[in-house]
Design an enzyme around this catalytic site. Structure first.
Site, PDB file in Angstrom:
ATOM      1  N   LYS A  87      34.251  20.046  -2.417  1.00 15.27           N
ATOM      2  CA  LYS A  87      34.088  18.695  -2.281  1.00 15.27           C
ATOM      3  C   LYS A  87      34.705  17.740  -1.578  1.00 15.27           C
ATOM      4  O   LYS A  87      34.207  16.728  -1.194  1.00 15.27           O
ATOM      5  CB  LYS A  87      34.037  18.302  -3.976  1.00 15.27           C
ATOM      6  N   GLU A 128      31.407   8.067  -9.291  1.00 17.63           N
ATOM      7  CA  GLU A 128      31.527   8.241 -10.849  1.00 17.63           C
ATOM      8  C   GLU A 128      31.769   9.859 -10.845  1.00 17.63           C
ATOM      9  O   GLU A 128      31.469  10.618  -9.819  1.00 17.63           O
ATOM     10  CB  GLU A 128      30.161   7.635 -11.283  1.00 17.63           C
ATOM     11  N   SER A 137      32.648  28.484  -3.449  1.00 23.82           N
ATOM     12  CA  SER A 137      32.827  26.874  -3.291  1.00 23.82           C
ATOM     13  C   SER A 137      34.070  26.210  -3.794  1.00 23.82           C
ATOM     14  O   SER A 137      34.651  25.255  -3.140  1.00 23.82           O
ATOM     15  CB  SER A 137      31.621  26.336  -3.994  1.00 23.82           C
TER      16      SER A 137
END
Ligand SMILES: *Cc1c(COP(=O)(O)O)cnc(C)c1O
Length: 417
Positions: A91, A113, A386
């Site tokens: 991310k 958010e 990931s």
């Protein structure tokens, strides 16, 4: 349809688009123009590269998982260790990229958010590094149950706002972020965390995550191997679309067409509505939600229904529009992996490779184990890990050793009071 054309219009076949209130059109238009220019600016790309090296820890390694491959006795498995990136998952690639883009646009404030808090954490870290003000919206209920991530975000200097009303979860946080942005976009960028949302966000997030795929392609070529199959887990779809990018984009598409691409979705604990988050096995219906058209888990009335997954990152009712389209085109396959199977993969790779998968990534790990058996020796599978599993301690510990863990928590709490 020509892939490049479909990208420009913000649609991928019938999926994508920008379904937002009129007041947000100028914000999306400004963003699209700035993004287009930035991606052609060598100094911006060089700066992105530099911060990738210095701060994120790129390139992340590609591990030949020899022990795991031998234990299965099938195809050779390789693992892209994206979990070694700063803050523990992919991310951060997108958070840093968009924060840099925002800065270039003269924005001084970032809003985002977050549900489980992983995207909020990456965004808050990127803002701290780049000197931007950061506001994170979280549903009230999520804010309460994700205490560790709230604490980390606050460490990074972010203001975390619990959103009251509604179900107290991600949906309410998204609405609040959109409301904020409608009144603040002159100085504020809305940093979306997966390859979804209104155009141009799916293309932007893909671009910043494509570094995973480019590195993997080069690392495979250095190792002198060709991948027969790539596997990634799919929540909204950002790590998968970035990982797959050289295999679905020009100019490298043709040389890679023999490689199969497989997305692993959350099979959760069953097939009934509310027990899983698998959209691509026919469960997903066409709909418009949170600004884009794609496949969503919808009830009879067309309302998005609740999902379940042991992994917070896969616990989402929609899928990025490009993935939905690539599946329709037959380029990307999907499979579902249950909570239990993901835990099995987590244990397996921990024991054989000393590598702790995030619960999300463990879905890809399990799908790869199955395919390794099926494909057999001589074939090559690459898994995108990931994220790493440290963040899942409260779930995995409670699951593996419930009594010992409860006792530990009780003692810790007593020591505090
Ligand atoms: C958030 C998250 C995901 C799911 O998001 P995508 O956008 O589908 O990549 C997967 N793995 C990890 C470790 C995550 O934190």
């Amino acid at each position: 349809m020509n892939r490049e054309d479909s990208k420009k219009s913000g649609y991928f076949g019938r999926f994508g688009g920008a379904y937002v209130a009129e007041v947000l059109r100028p914000a999306l238009l400004e963003l699209e123009t700035a993004f287009g220019k930035a991606m052609k600016d060598q100094s911006f790309l060089a700066e992105l590269d530099r911060i990738g090296k210095e701060y994120i820890g790129r390139p992340t390694p590609l591990l030949h998982a020899k022990n795991a491959s031998r234990a299965i006795g099938g195809a050779e498995m390789y693992i892209k260790l994206e979990g070694l990136a700063n803050t523990g998952a992919h991310k951060i690639n997108n958070a840093v990229g968009q924060a840099m883009l925002a800065k270039r646009m003269g924005k001084t404030r970032i809003i985002a958010e977050t549900g489980a808090g992983q995207h909020g954490l990456a965004t808050a870290a990127a803002c701290a590094r780049l000197g931007l003000e950061c506001v994170i919206y979280m549903g009230e209920k999520d804010h309460r149950r994700q205490r560790p991530n709230v604490m980390y975000m606050e460490f990074f200097g972010a203001t975390v706002i619990p959103v009251k009303g509604g179900s107290g979860t991600l949906k309410d946080a998204v609405n609040e972020a959109l409301r904020d942005w409608a009144g603040s976009f002159s100085n504020t960028h809305y940093l979306i965390g997966s390859a979804l949302g209104p155009a141009p966000f799916p293309a932007i997030v893909k671009a910043f995550q494509s570094v995973i795929g480019r590195e993997t392609e080069q690392q495979l070529s250095e190792a002198g191997v060709k991948a027969d199959l790539l596997v990634a887990c799919v929540g909204g779809g950002s790590n998968s679309i970035g990982f797959f990018s050289p295999w679905i984009d020009e100019p490298t598409l043709n040389e890679h067409l023999k490689t199969r691409l497989l997305g692993a979705e959350a099979g959760g604990k069953g097939r009934a509505p509310g027990e899983h988050a698998a959209r691509m096995d026919g469960s997903g219906k066409e709909g418009i939600f949170q600004g884009y058209k794609s496949l969503f888990l919808l009830d009879e009335d067309g309302q998005v229904y609740g999902t379940h997954s042991i992994s917070a990152g896969l616990d989402y009712p929609g899928i990025g529009p490009r993935l939905a389209w690539e599946h329709e085109q037959g380029r990307i396959e999907f499979t579902r992996v249950s909570d239990e199977q993901a835990l099995e993969a987590l244990r397996f790779f921990a024991k054989t490779e000393g590598t702790l998968f995030a619960l999300e990534s463990a879905h890809a790990g399990y799908a790869a184990m199955q395919e390794a058996k099926r494909l057999g020796p001589g074939k090559v599978i690459v898994i995108n890990m990931s994220g790493r599993g440290d963040k899942d301690l409260f779930i995995t510990a409670a699951n593996e050793k419930p009594k010992e863990w409860a006792e530990f928590l009780r003692r810790e709490a007593e020591a505090l009071s």
